[in-house]
Design an enzyme around this catalytic site. Structure first.
Site, PDB file in Angstrom:
ATOM      1  N   TYR A   1       0.860  -1.183   0.000  1.00  0.00           N
ATOM      2  CA  TYR A   1       0.000   0.000   0.000  1.00  0.00           C
ATOM      3  C   TYR A   1       0.895   1.232   0.000  1.00  0.00           C
ATOM      4  O   TYR A   1       1.867   1.290   0.770  1.00  0.00           O
ATOM      5  CB  TYR A   1      -0.896   0.005   1.244  1.00  0.00           C
TER       6      TYR A   1
ATOM      7  N   ASP B   1       9.397   2.797  -1.135  1.00  0.00           N
ATOM      8  CA  ASP B   1       8.401   3.468  -0.300  1.00  0.00           C
ATOM      9  C   ASP B   1       8.694   3.090   1.154  1.00  0.00           C
ATOM     10  O   ASP B   1       8.297   2.015   1.626  1.00  0.00           O
ATOM     11  CB  ASP B   1       6.991   3.046  -0.704  1.00  0.00           C
TER      12      ASP B   1
ATOM     13  N   LYS C   1       5.472   9.270   8.526  1.00  0.00           N
ATOM     14  CA  LYS C   1       5.347   8.721   9.880  1.00  0.00           C
ATOM     15  C   LYS C   1       6.460   9.213  10.829  1.00  0.00           C
ATOM     16  O   LYS C   1       6.384  10.319  11.361  1.00  0.00           O
ATOM     17  CB  LYS C   1       5.282   7.192   9.799  1.00  0.00           C
TER      18      LYS C   1
HETATM   19  P1  KE4 Z   1      -0.391   8.426   4.603  1.00  0.00           P
HETATM   20  O1  KE4 Z   1      -0.990   9.142   3.405  1.00  0.00           O
HETATM   21  O2  KE4 Z   1      -1.423   7.612   5.363  1.00  0.00           O
HETATM   22  O3  KE4 Z   1       0.408   9.374   5.521  1.00  0.00           O
HETATM   23  O4  KE4 Z   1       0.720   7.394   4.066  1.00  0.00           O
HETATM   24  C1  KE4 Z   1       0.322   6.462   3.096  1.00  0.00           C
HETATM   25  C2  KE4 Z   1       1.297   5.294   3.120  1.00  0.00           C
HETATM   26  C3  KE4 Z   1       2.263   5.214   2.142  1.00  0.00           C
HETATM   27  N1  KE4 Z   1       3.152   4.193   2.126  1.00  0.00           N
HETATM   28  C4  KE4 Z   1       3.137   3.233   3.086  1.00  0.00           C
HETATM   29  C5  KE4 Z   1       4.136   2.129   3.024  1.00  0.00           C
HETATM   30  C6  KE4 Z   1       2.164   3.279   4.123  1.00  0.00           C
HETATM   31  O5  KE4 Z   1       2.158   2.315   5.071  1.00  0.00           O
HETATM   32  C7  KE4 Z   1       1.230   4.335   4.156  1.00  0.00           C
HETATM   33  C8  KE4 Z   1       0.157   4.439   5.232  1.00  0.00           C
HETATM   34  N2  KE4 Z   1       0.086   3.372   6.165  1.00  0.00           N
HETATM   35  C9  KE4 Z   1      -1.204   3.148   6.775  1.00  0.00           C
HETATM   36  C10 KE4 Z   1      -1.094   1.964   7.744  1.00  0.00           C
HETATM   37  N3  KE4 Z   1      -0.874   0.753   7.080  1.00  0.00           N
HETATM   38  C11 KE4 Z   1      -1.720   4.374   7.475  1.00  0.00           C
HETATM   39  C12 KE4 Z   1      -2.925   4.147   8.356  1.00  0.00           C
HETATM   40  C13 KE4 Z   1      -4.181   4.659   7.730  1.00  0.00           C
HETATM   41  O6  KE4 Z   1      -4.372   4.444   6.504  1.00  0.00           O
HETATM   42  O7  KE4 Z   1      -4.981   5.248   8.486  1.00  0.00           O
END
Ligand code: KE4
Length: 422
Positions: free
Chosen positions: A138, A233, A261
């Site tokens: 993701y 990523d 993060k």
């Molecule tokens: P954000 O747009 O949520 O800040 O980041 C997206 C993203 C991009 N790349 C990786 C590898 C990620 O894990 C994420 C976001 N992770 C999720 C948890 N698996 C965020 C939690 C959520 O979606 O509320």
């Protein structure tokens, strides 16, 4: 009326991010009231040990006094300028000092922005349209990345969400994570059309799935041969699995790295970064456009910079790594004592556990074949014991520097009790 019912009256789905709604585990989500160190207090008055840590940012633990102080002090100087400030330079210098593959940084406000911009940069820099991603990974919710594999690996991508135009989906090829032959076949057929490969160097959005030997090396080799860019990523793995991120663990040099993060320390901050010649394509130096009102926001920079300063230390990583390993070894032993098959993973402060006898887990198919119903029962059993795990069988877990040995021991003891009920 519950807090969730109230929320649902005015917030789409009652949450500001879907995974928080407990849809995949059942029941109503827990509303957090406050958090400190390894624990949080819920609105219902109960205290929990937290292994989500806001999905990774809280590597120092919640409300670390030095991070709070940096935020308060900076906020008192002004919340946002929309103009350059020295804190942006300082955090970029810090990231460059910790990542040898990075010469230039562009701050944004979310991981989605980071990966969306990295894809556009790769397409603009190479003049090519096609991108390769992997099932189970993701990368946020931008249109080009909400795509799943079509009928055949190299056929048109299929949107994984309504609202994504088919015309866009066709430029995204989705392959199987850790499928080295599949990567080689894809490059053999369409390598000269590929702008980039984007990959989670350790997958953390299908529980936790590490790369098999040769997988990341193959991505590097094939991208170099084809003139495509390799995007790691590291929004989740960045400064979470090692002091130098996953790229240091595996010794692979991506062309672009996305971060998020941890680099915000709990505030909205993310970044895409990489070699100077690649980043030179980004406006205003280059023609590839990207912008953001709150990009590099001083308060977020202060939180992120203080966090990075505190973790840029070998002893920090030795301690966090040992703590996380103790947790997963304890969970595995407790599960074995109860005759429950599980497969565990740990790297730095990140861990995973899949209810399966088919370990080690190295593919999305293996995760999908795991016993999700048993996970749901485990999740709620641990919640009853005051242990808060990610509310999904397809998420990783996170340990912070604030988790004590007693926290880990209490968690293992709780797991022993819950495994016995499964
Ligand atoms: P954000 O747009 O949520 O800040 O980041 C997206 C993203 C991009 N790349 C990786 C590898 C990620 O894990 C994420 C976001 N992770 C999720 C948890 N698996 C965020 C939690 C959520 O979606 O509320």
């Amino acid at each position: 009326m519950s807090l969730f019912t109230d929320a649902r009256q005015v917030i789409a789905g009652g949450v500001n991010s879907p995974v928080r709604a407990f849809a995949s585990v059942g029941g109503e989500p827990i509303f957090f009231k406050s958090a400190k160190g390894s624990r949080f207090q819920a609105e219902d008055g109960k205290e929990y040990i937290d292994y989500v840590g806001s999905w990774g940012p809280m590597i120092l633990g919640h409300a670390h006094p030095e991070v709070i102080d940096a935020v308060v002090t900076t906020a008192q100087q002004g919340l946002s300028f929309g103009a350059p400030c020295v804190l942006e330079t300082k955090i970029a210098e810090k990231i460059c000092s910790m990542l040898p593959t990075v010469d230039r940084v562009r701050m944004v406000s979310s991981g989605t922005e980071a990966t969306m911009s990295a894809i556009r940069l790769a397409r603009g820099h190479t003049g090519r349209d096609k991108i390769i991603k992997f099932e189970g990974c993701y990368h946020g919710h931008s249109d080009s990345l909400l795509i799943k594999a079509g009928s055949g690996a190299l056929t048109l991508g299929v949107p994984s969400s309504p609202g994504v135009p088919a015309g866009l989906a066709e430029h995204t090829i989705t392959l199987s994570y850790n499928d080295i032959d599949g990567v080689k076949a894809a490059f053999a057929e369409i390598g000269d059309q590929v702008a980039c490969v984007i990959v989670e160097p350790i997958a953390g959005n299908m529980n936790m799935v590490p790369p098999v030997a040769g997988f990341l090396e193959t991505l590097r080799e094939e991208c170099t041969k084809a003139g495509a860019l390799l995007i790691f990523d590291e929004v989740m793995t960045g400064f979470r699995v090692a002091r130098g991120c996953a790229q240091a663990v595996f010794g692979i040099e991506p062309d672009i790295t996305t971060l998020g993060k941890v680099i915000g320390g709990g505030m909205p901050a993310a970044a895409y970064c990489g070699r100077a010649d690649v980043m030179a394509s980004i406006a205003p130096d280059g023609p590839v456009y990207q912008a953001g009102t709150l990009s590099g926001n001083p308060v977020a920079m202060a939180a992120g910079l203080k966090t990075l300063e505190k973790i840029d230390d070998d002893a920090f990583w030795a301690s966090l790594t040992a703590k996380t390993r103790k947790l997963v070894d304890g969970l595995a032993a407790a599960a074995a004592d109860a005759g429950i098959p599980v497969s565990v993973e740990a790297e730095g402060g990140m861990f995973g556990m899949v209810f399966t006898a088919d370990g080690p887990v190295r593919s999305y198919a293996q995760v999908a074949a795991g016993d999700v119903d048993r996970f749901k029962r485990f999740f709620h059993g641990m919640l009853d014991e005051g242990i808060y795990l990610a509310p999904s069988a397809f998420e990783a877990g996170f340990v912070s520097a604030a988790h004590s040995d007693d926290d880990i021991d209490d968690t293992i003891a709780a797991a022993s009790k819950v495994f016995a009920t499964l």
